[in-house]
Motif scaffolding. Structure first.
Motif, mmCIF file in Angstrom:
data_model
loop_
_atom_site.group_PDB
_atom_site.id
_atom_site.type_symbol
_atom_site.label_atom_id
_atom_site.label_comp_id
_atom_site.label_asym_id
_atom_site.label_seq_id
_atom_site.Cartn_x
_atom_site.Cartn_y
_atom_site.Cartn_z
ATOM 1 N N THR A 178 -29.072 10.155 -10.834
ATOM 2 C CA THR A 178 -29.085 10.496 -9.412
ATOM 3 C C THR A 178 -27.648 10.737 -8.971
ATOM 4 O O THR A 178 -26.769 9.897 -9.201
ATOM 5 C CB THR A 178 -29.703 9.355 -8.580
ATOM 6 N N HIS B 250 -24.398 10.923 -6.799
ATOM 7 C CA HIS B 250 -23.787 10.264 -5.653
ATOM 8 C C HIS B 250 -22.868 11.255 -4.940
ATOM 9 O O HIS B 250 -22.561 12.325 -5.471
ATOM 10 C CB HIS B 250 -22.998 9.043 -6.106
ATOM 11 N N GLU B 251 -22.403 10.868 -3.754
ATOM 12 C CA GLU B 251 -21.555 11.784 -2.990
ATOM 13 C C GLU B 251 -20.203 11.964 -3.651
ATOM 14 O O GLU B 251 -19.582 11.006 -4.115
ATOM 15 C CB GLU B 251 -21.359 11.280 -1.561
ATOM 16 N N GLY C 163 -27.948 12.826 -3.796
ATOM 17 C CA GLY C 163 -29.273 12.245 -3.960
ATOM 18 C C GLY C 163 -30.180 13.004 -4.908
ATOM 19 O O GLY C 163 -31.304 12.556 -5.174
ATOM 20 N N SER C 164 -29.698 14.136 -5.434
ATOM 21 C CA SER C 164 -30.523 14.907 -6.365
ATOM 22 C C SER C 164 -30.778 14.106 -7.639
ATOM 23 O O SER C 164 -29.868 13.483 -8.194
ATOM 24 C CB SER C 164 -29.833 16.219 -6.736
ATOM 25 N N GLY D 79 -22.983 16.391 -4.419
ATOM 26 C CA GLY D 79 -23.206 15.321 -5.379
ATOM 27 C C GLY D 79 -22.349 15.429 -6.621
ATOM 28 O O GLY D 79 -21.825 16.496 -6.950
#
Length: 487
Positions: free
Chosen positions: A387, A389-390, A368-369, A296
């Motif tokens: 949050t 993202h990738e 998603g953390s 993330g």
């Protein structure tokens, strides 16, 4: 004073990895352990025959009470620590081989060589045959075999790896295996006793012990995401991928490096590093189902906060943190309301003193953390929830700047990052594209631009978010560094 300062700088700059590789020491400042050739194994094994790997149980004292010993715990642990042998076929580049006449005259001259290396691993699932090791132990290997403590050897199947924290997972088709339970590395404290087990210099199952000297160790050049355990137990070349266990025999870390100002072959000086078992567990959870790790990112660019910048923001001159300079559209940071000019001082409960600390924190978080951020803005302290993202691994150059259109940019491989420390790799350049017309070539390494740094893809994206009128790249092509002005 000067001499002690130089020694300190050498110690912090030279992180010599504990892996065993056959190509020799590349550089004093190269963090990877470049180990002796695997053919030295026979001599090392003969020497090991005269020295027991683990001390035998001590005799009883005069009052009939046995002396304290690690032997009972080690009897359970040792069968789970394995030796890993890798082979890599390397093509020898020789301009004479381009000539068919030369190849016909000298057909006996080899055109490729085989590099062999030795490392360690730990069985973490006896039923499935899962073996945990370091990414750099098996990186680029064409053949990986695993030797058990009972003498059996198996060809290993590669399941996946994560170069950033240096973790890899392989599988062997074996029965009657012994696995180590994964302990909770977050409970380790400075002063706890730990034991390191591996195969240094080709010796089988050598055991060393010591205390935990530090936890959460970071700031070491070129080692990716960092949250290391620093054990006093000796870690030498060949120990890479071996087990760091607590006194209950639980796996609390994966041995990965030793810090030595004279390079990896100079021997251990008691400064070792191990990857926490909790981090390794998180990596394995992603590798097993999909074979890769998706990491993330907040989607921000930051810079260090110095005294002048702090005063201009109305903060104390000594304030530390990561100053946000850009927020990417559509990112988790943008959705959370983060703005340029904010100073991030805490992320997920961890103190952030500088941009490197924030980058390291991001690199250890899964996609998603939900991360709470403590931010300084206009003299106030705010808590924002973002949050992650990738994190992109490749980017189209045209998305960063039209002058790079047609170039596919990617993060450095782990080997390149260890050698160079920073940069972005040009993976491909489309024929006739603007990037090709500007002279960019596949294999080029962008190390900086006239608009700012290019330490990685995120840094390059942040640098080019303001689209400089004139764009000049500093690139490394082969062993030659130069500049390229783009039109």
């Amino acid at each position: 004073m000067k001499r002690s300062t130089a020694t300190l700088l050498a110690l912090t700059a030279a992180a010599a990895f504990g892996g065993f590789a056959a190509t020799g020491i590349r550089d004093l400042l190269d963090n990877r352990a470049q180990a002796a050739p695997a053919r030295a194994e026979a001599a090392a094994t003969a020497a090991a025959a005269a020295v027991p790997a683990v001390a035998s149980r001590p005799a009883a004292t005069g009052d009939g009470q046995p002396l304290p010993s690690l032997a009972p715990m080690l009897e359970r642990v040792l069968p789970a620590v394995v030796r890993i042998h890798t082979k890599q076929v390397v093509r020898i580049r020789n301009p004479f081989f381009d000539d068919p006449f030369f190849r016909r005259l000298f057909p006996e001259i080899p055109q490729e060589r085989i590099n062999e290396s030795l490392g360690s691993g730990v069985i973490i699932d006896a039923e499935r045959g899962y073996v945990l090791t370091n990414h750099h132990v098996i990186e680029n290997a064409d053949d990986v075999s695993v030797s058990l403590a009972d003498g059996r050897t198996f060809q290993a199947e590669f399941l996946g790896s994560d170069a950033d924290p240096d973790v890899a997972l392989i599988r062997i088709p074996a029965n009657n295996l012994t696995a180590l339970p994964l302990g909770d590395s977050s409970k380790l404290r400075v002063g706890d006793f730990v034991v390191a087990i591996g195969n240094p210099f080709g010796l089988t199952q050598t055991v060393t012990s010591g205390i935990v000297s530090a936890v959460g160790r970071s700031g070491i050049r070129g080692l990716g995401s960092q949250n290391f355990i620093q054990p006093a137990a000796s870690i030498n070349p060949g120990n890479s991928g071996g087990a760091l266990v607590n006194l209950r025999g639980e796996l609390v870390g994966i041995n990965t490096a030793s810090l030595n100002p004279r390079g990896s072959m100079a021997g251990n000086i008691g400064l070792g590093l191990a990857i926490p078992s909790n981090l390794a567990r998180d990596v394995v959870r992603q590798l097993v189902p999909i074979g890769e790790v998706r990491r993330g990112t907040l989607g921000v660019e930051t810079q260090a906060l110095n005294a002048r910048l702090a005063r201009s923001l109305g903060l104390d001159a000594g304030q530390q943190g990561a100053l946000v300079t850009a927020v990417h559209a559509g990112s988790g940071a943008a959705a959370a309301g983060l703005r340029p000019g904010d100073v991030i001082v805490e992320a997920g409960g961890q103190r952030i003193d500088h941009p490197g600390a924030l980058h390291n924190f991001e690199g250890l978080q899964p996609v998603g953390s939900a991360v709470p951020l403590k931010v300084l803005r206009d003299g106030r302290t705010l808590t924002l929830n973002a949050t992650l993202h990738e994190q992109p691994r490749q980017l189209d150059g045209g998305a960063l700047d039209p002058r790079l259109a047609g170039a596919r940019l990617a993060e450095l491989s782990e080997t390149q990052r260890q050698a160079l420390g920073r940069g972005v790799r040009v993976e491909a350049v489309a024929a006739g594209s603007r990037a090709a017309q500007n002279g960019l070539q596949p294999g080029d390494i962008i190390v900086a631009t006239n608009a700012g740094p290019a330490d990685d893809l995120g840094a390059l994206r942040g640098t080019l978010s303001r689209r400089p009128e004139r764009l000049v790249l500093r690139i490394l092509r082969g062993n030659v560094q130069g500049t390229l002005s783009l039109r």
